[in-house]
Each structure stands twice: as structure tokens, then as C-alpha cells.
Design a protein around this motif. Structure first.
Motif, PDB file in Angstrom:
ATOM      1  N   ILE A 237      12.935  -6.615   1.875  1.00 54.65           N
ATOM      2  CA  ILE A 237      12.994  -5.485   2.795  1.00 54.65           C
ATOM      3  C   ILE A 237      13.675  -5.932   4.084  1.00 54.65           C
ATOM      4  N   GLY A 238      14.882  -5.430   4.292  1.00 54.81           N
ATOM      5  CA  GLY A 238      15.664  -5.851   5.455  1.00 54.81           C
ATOM      6  C   GLY A 238      15.529  -4.940   6.648  1.00 54.81           C
ATOM      7  N   THR A 239      15.431  -3.636   6.419  1.00 52.76           N
ATOM      8  CA  THR A 239      15.440  -2.697   7.533  1.00 52.76           C
ATOM      9  C   THR A 239      14.116  -1.942   7.614  1.00 52.76           C
ATOM     10  N   PRO A 240      13.640  -1.698   8.837  1.00 53.51           N
ATOM     11  CA  PRO A 240      12.449  -0.859   9.016  1.00 53.51           C
ATOM     12  C   PRO A 240      12.822   0.600   8.770  1.00 53.51           C
ATOM     13  N   PRO A 241      11.872   1.506   8.829  1.00 49.40           N
ATOM     14  CA  PRO A 241      12.206   2.929   8.667  1.00 49.40           C
ATOM     15  C   PRO A 241      13.321   3.355   9.615  1.00 49.40           C
ATOM     16  N   GLN A 242      14.287   4.116   9.105  1.00 49.63           N
ATOM     17  CA  GLN A 242      15.449   4.518   9.899  1.00 49.63           C
ATOM     18  C   GLN A 242      15.466   6.017  10.222  1.00 49.63           C
ATOM     19  N   ALA A 243      14.818   6.809   9.383  1.00 44.18           N
ATOM     20  CA  ALA A 243      14.823   8.263   9.574  1.00 44.18           C
ATOM     21  C   ALA A 243      13.392   8.781   9.503  1.00 44.18           C
ATOM     22  N   GLU A 244      13.193   9.981   9.972  1.00 39.76           N
ATOM     23  CA  GLU A 244      11.855  10.553  10.062  1.00 39.76           C
ATOM     24  C   GLU A 244      11.136  10.560   8.712  1.00 39.76           C
ATOM     25  N   GLU A 245      11.878  10.746   7.635  1.00 38.47           N
ATOM     26  CA  GLU A 245      11.243  10.795   6.311  1.00 38.47           C
ATOM     27  C   GLU A 245      10.956   9.399   5.744  1.00 38.47           C
ATOM     28  N   ASP A 246      11.459   8.359   6.392  1.00 38.00           N
ATOM     29  CA  ASP A 246      11.238   6.994   5.909  1.00 38.00           C
ATOM     30  C   ASP A 246       9.871   6.477   6.347  1.00 38.00           C
ATOM     31  N   HIS A 247       9.346   5.552   5.557  1.00 39.73           N
ATOM     32  CA  HIS A 247       8.092   4.900   5.914  1.00 39.73           C
ATOM     33  C   HIS A 247       8.206   3.406   5.665  1.00 39.73           C
ATOM     34  N   ILE A 248       7.283   2.654   6.226  1.00 36.48           N
ATOM     35  CA  ILE A 248       7.232   1.221   5.969  1.00 36.48           C
ATOM     36  C   ILE A 248       7.040   1.008   4.465  1.00 36.48           C
ATOM     37  N   GLU A 249       7.818   0.104   3.910  1.00 35.87           N
ATOM     38  CA  GLU A 249       7.704  -0.188   2.476  1.00 35.87           C
ATOM     39  C   GLU A 249       6.287  -0.643   2.148  1.00 35.87           C
ATOM     40  N   LYS A 250       5.681   0.007   1.171  1.00 39.06           N
ATOM     41  CA  LYS A 250       4.318  -0.348   0.763  1.00 39.06           C
ATOM     42  C   LYS A 250       4.330  -0.757  -0.702  1.00 39.06           C
ATOM     43  N   VAL A 251       3.808  -1.960  -0.969  1.00 41.33           N
ATOM     44  CA  VAL A 251       3.684  -2.465  -2.333  1.00 41.33           C
ATOM     45  C   VAL A 251       2.191  -2.524  -2.650  1.00 41.33           C
ATOM     46  N   THR A 252       1.800  -1.925  -3.740  1.00 39.39           N
ATOM     47  CA  THR A 252       0.391  -1.882  -4.118  1.00 39.39           C
ATOM     48  C   THR A 252       0.156  -2.717  -5.368  1.00 39.39           C
ATOM     49  N   LEU A 253      -0.747  -3.678  -5.263  1.00 37.65           N
ATOM     50  CA  LEU A 253      -1.165  -4.496  -6.397  1.00 37.65           C
ATOM     51  C   LEU A 253      -2.630  -4.189  -6.703  1.00 37.65           C
ATOM     52  N   ARG A 254      -3.034  -4.483  -7.904  1.00 36.33           N
ATOM     53  CA  ARG A 254      -4.409  -4.180  -8.319  1.00 36.33           C
ATOM     54  C   ARG A 254      -5.089  -5.407  -8.898  1.00 36.33           C
ATOM     55  N   ASP A 255      -6.398  -5.497  -8.641  1.00 27.45           N
ATOM     56  CA  ASP A 255      -7.217  -6.527  -9.262  1.00 27.45           C
ATOM     57  C   ASP A 255      -8.546  -5.889  -9.666  1.00 27.45           C
ATOM     58  N   SER A 256      -9.533  -6.702  -9.971  1.00 31.03           N
ATOM     59  CA  SER A 256     -10.805  -6.159 -10.468  1.00 31.03           C
ATOM     60  C   SER A 256     -11.561  -5.360  -9.411  1.00 31.03           C
ATOM     61  N   PHE A 257     -11.190  -5.519  -8.117  1.00 30.00           N
ATOM     62  CA  PHE A 257     -11.866  -4.770  -7.062  1.00 30.00           C
ATOM     63  C   PHE A 257     -11.091  -3.509  -6.655  1.00 30.00           C
ATOM     64  N   GLY A 258      -9.942  -3.290  -7.269  1.00 24.53           N
ATOM     65  CA  GLY A 258      -9.159  -2.103  -6.945  1.00 24.53           C
ATOM     66  C   GLY A 258      -7.794  -2.447  -6.383  1.00 24.53           C
ATOM     67  N   GLU A 259      -7.310  -1.623  -5.472  1.00 25.00           N
ATOM     68  CA  GLU A 259      -5.946  -1.755  -4.948  1.00 25.00           C
ATOM     69  C   GLU A 259      -5.909  -2.589  -3.663  1.00 25.00           C
ATOM     70  N   VAL A 260      -4.792  -3.309  -3.511  1.00 27.36           N
ATOM     71  CA  VAL A 260      -4.463  -3.975  -2.250  1.00 27.36           C
ATOM     72  C   VAL A 260      -3.084  -3.482  -1.841  1.00 27.36           C
ATOM     73  N   HIS A 261      -3.003  -2.923  -0.636  1.00 30.53           N
ATOM     74  CA  HIS A 261      -1.739  -2.363  -0.140  1.00 30.53           C
ATOM     75  C   HIS A 261      -1.076  -3.358   0.815  1.00 30.53           C
ATOM     76  N   PHE A 262       0.153  -3.737   0.501  1.00 31.24           N
ATOM     77  CA  PHE A 262       0.934  -4.639   1.349  1.00 31.24           C
ATOM     78  C   PHE A 262       1.988  -3.802   2.087  1.00 31.24           C
ATOM     79  N   TYR A 263       1.919  -3.776   3.408  1.00 32.20           N
ATOM     80  CA  TYR A 263       2.882  -3.054   4.231  1.00 32.20           C
ATOM     81  C   TYR A 263       3.905  -4.064   4.740  1.00 32.20           C
ATOM     82  N   LEU A 264       5.176  -3.855   4.366  1.00 33.79           N
ATOM     83  CA  LEU A 264       6.236  -4.822   4.655  1.00 33.79           C
ATOM     84  C   LEU A 264       7.098  -4.300   5.794  1.00 33.79           C
TER      85      LEU A 264
END
Length: 383
Positions: A107-134
Motif C-alpha cells: 500500500i503506497g498511497t493513503p486515501p485520495q478521494a472521499e470514497e476511498d478508505h484506509i486499506e483494511k486486511v482482515t484475517l481470521r483465527d479461532s477467536f474471530g477476525e483481526v482487522h489490519f488497517y494499513l
């Protein structure tokens, strides 16, 4: 959930004109070996992948080899990285969509336009989801179309810009959230001038890029990049991991490593450091010439000579370079006896007029009077 926290690779860096490619490749193999042993679910690189915005072909090839090492060592791991202030954001952003399908998130660029958001990658384990905001390195000018300006139309501060970017994500407080960011975060109330910074870091005048660390509180862990020394920012779980390899003499003696993060259920976060041992250390060796020469080695060395007698400069340099093939520099330590230092200080306690006369040398009476007038006008001496 287990993940590695790395940052500030600075691929392509030269240390006093010494090419560090061999050293960097060596440390990357160590990281890959650790990934093979620990089998992390993710590897995070929090910015400054390259040392220069336009990296050399050799630096790009080394980064490619590092990614191959990681994917071979931990084929099931997601690899997440952001651009730092040394990187070219558009270059890091290339093939972002294609690589996502390979579990490589560049991820090189942060959000550039109003409709853009921070890139979020979601991984899962036995306790549920972990959200990584890049969140890549942010300058107020690059995100003002989203975060706005102040009441006078001026760019917001770094602090307010980052604060607004994070607030608009509305991260679920009940979920496990990790922020990956490359900024200068500062504990609330701390003096930025008292934060130890390394010679190889880029700093802004007046520390205008500081961001107060309370903005990190919604996150269970903040994987931070930018500061080259391992450091916590107001919490055990908001951390700079530092560089994996010393980038300057100011980092000599630092213990380098990977922060290994293990997350259980919400609120259960444990960290440890997996040490990294470099091919060559960065060191300062201090002593007389004869004592220094007994410590011959292949490390990257600054030699500080404390001899109180004159040395044959040519012979001295040849002998030191033969003992230390990766010599960075030679320095002489001023060695005055106590009475000499006092005499030296006394000589320097001349008034401004005498100092100027000493500097100018022989000058006539007319010039002396003119000099007095100039100094009096400037408030430099008593009338």
C-alpha cells in the motif's frame, strides 16, 4: 493470531559509501529463517522499504529476493507493507490490486478521494477476525481533499490530519484491530526534543510532523515505523520495532530484532523480540593507536584515537585501514591537559572587539575605530 512486526528496511542504503547489499541480504535470510520456525500468520513491514524514492535496480532486485524468501518460508502468511517517507508512494502502489490476490498487500498511497478508505486486511483465527488497517506515510497536503483544511483554508497539522483519517474508518471497538503506520507518534505531553533520534532519520524543522499517541488508543496493537530505535509510545502495544540492521553510527550497540506479536481473544496481546544478528556490527572503537589495532575486525568501525602525541598521519591511516577493511572514519580526540584547557578557555574569553581584531590581523587605527562603531551599534560591547 501471530504476526511479525518489521519496518525501515532501507534497502539500497549506503553506510559512509559502503554498499550494504550483502549485509541486508544476510539479515533478510535471518528474518525468513525466523518465519520458517515461527510460522506467523502475517508479516508486517511498516514503511521505508527503500532508502530512496527512486531505488536502484539492485535494490529492487534485493527486495524481490526478500519477498521470495518470505513466501517460501511462510507460504500461508499474509505479507502487508506500507510506504514510508523515504519511499515513492506511487511506486510502492504499483500492482496493488494484482498482488492482493497473492496475499501480498503493498500500500503506497493513503486515501485520495472521499470514497476511498484506509486499506483494511482482515484475517481470521479461532477467536474471530483481526482487522489490519494499513496507513502509509501521510502529509497533510496529500489528504486535504478528504480531511479538509482549517477555518482559514490552510492545511491541517499532521496530528489533526491523521486523527481525522482514522476517525472516518469507524473501527469496530469490539473487534481486534491493528494499525500499521509510518509517522512520528509522541506520548501525550512528551517533549519531541527529548526523544532520542538516530542520525539516519529524516526530521522536520520544529517537529511539525508529530502526532499525539492518544490517537492510537482504539487499536489493540500499533505496528509503527519511522523511528530507527526500538521504542514504545505510551503503551506496551504501540511500538516502533526499529531497523533490522543499523543504518548509522548512532545505532551502534543497539539490539536489533523482530517484534513477534501473539494475539488471543480481545485484550490478550503478547509481544516478544526475536533477535537479529548482523553479518557485521556497527561499532566505535576508542583508544590509543596501538590499543585500537589489537581489535582488528571486519565490522563497520569508527576509530577514535586518544593519543596525546603527534602521529605519522600516513602511517597511521595505512595501519588502521589494514586492520579494519570496513573502516567508516577516523577521528582524533582533543587531548588537552587540564591547565591547557583552562588556558585555551581563557584565550577565548576575549571581548568581541579583541576577537575581531585577532581574526582580522593587522588593521589601522581608522579601521579599529570603525570596527568599534559597528560593534557598539550591534550591541556587542560596552560604550
Amino acid at each position: 493470531m501471530k504476526f511479525f512486526h518489521l519496518s525501515d528496511l532501507h534497502i539500497g542504503l549506503k553506510l559512509y559509501n559502503h554498499d550494504l547489499t550483502e549485509d541486508q541480504e544476510y539479515i533478510f535470510r535471518e528474518i525468513a529463517d525466523a518465519a520458517r520456525r515461527e510460522k506467523p500468520d502475517a508479516v508486517i513491514i511498516a514503511g521505508d522499504i527503500y532508502d530512496k524514492a527512486i531505488p536502484s535496480a539492485e535494490a529492487v532486485e534485493l527486495f524481490d529476493r526478500f519477498l521470495m524468501m518470505l513466501t517460501d518460508a511462510a507460504p500461508d502468511a499474509a505479507i502487508m507493507m506500507i510506504s514510508g517517507n523515504h519511499d515513492s508512494a506511487p511506486r510502492i502502489n504499483v500492482f496493488r490490486g494484482v498482488l492482493r490476490d497473492r496475499k501480498i498487500h503493498m500500500i503506497g498511497t493513503p486515501p485520495q478521494a472521499e470514497e476511498d478508505h484506509i486499506e483494511k486486511v482482515t484475517l481470521r483465527d479461532s477467536f474471530g477476525e483481526v482487522h489490519f488497517y494499513l496507513l502509509p506515510f501521510v502529509k497533510p497536503t496529500t489528504v486535504k481533499a478528504i480531511v479538509g483544511t482549517d477555518e482559514n483554508g490552510n492545511n491541517l497539522s499532521y496530528d489533526e490530519s491523521v486523527r481525522r483519517l482514522l476517525a472516518r474508518e469507524n473501527a469496530d471497538a469490539a473487534a481486534r484491530n491493528v494499525l500499521v503506520s509510518h509517522q512520528f507518534y509522541l506520548p501525550v505531553g512528551a517533549d519531541p526534543e527529548k526523544i532520542e533520534r538516530m542520525e539516519s532519520e529524516i526530521r522536520t524543522v520544529g517537529n511539525i510532523d508529530e502526532v499525539r499517541s492518544d490517537v492510537l488508543e482504539p487499536f489493540d496493537y500499533a505496528a509503527l515505523g519511522h523511528i530507527h530505535k526500538p521504542m514504545k509510545v505510551g503503551s506496551e502495544y504501540f511500538r516502533y520495532c526499529g531497523t533490522p540492521l543499523a543504518c548509522s553510527l548512532s545505532e551502534a550497540g543497539q539490539e536489533k530484532g523482530i517484534i513477534f506479536v501473539e494475539m488471543g481473544e480481545k485484550g490478550d496481546v503478547r509481544t516478544s523480540v526475536l533477535p537479529l544478528k548482523p553479518l557485521r556490527e556497527v561499532r566505535e572503537i576508542r583508544g590509543t593507536l596501538e590499543n585500537v589495532l589489537t581489535e582488528a575486525c571486519d565490522d563497520y568501525v569508527r576509530v577514535v584515537l586518544t593519543d596525546k602525541v603527534d602521529l605519522d598521519v600516513i602511517d597511521m591511516q595505512d595501519r588502521i585501514r589494514a586492520a579494519f577493511p570496513n573502516l567508516l572514519e577516523i577521528r582524533r580526540e582533543a587531548a588537552f591537559a587540564a591547565e591547557e584547557r583552562e588556558e585555551y578557555s581563557a584565550e577565548k574569553e576575549l571581548d568581541p572587539f579583541e576577537l575581531c581584531c585577532e581574526f582580522l590581523g593587522e588593521i589601522g587605527e581608522e579601521e579599529r575605530e570603525l570596527l568599534k562603531d559597528v560593534l557598539n551599534e550591534a550591541g556587542g560591547m560596552e560604550k
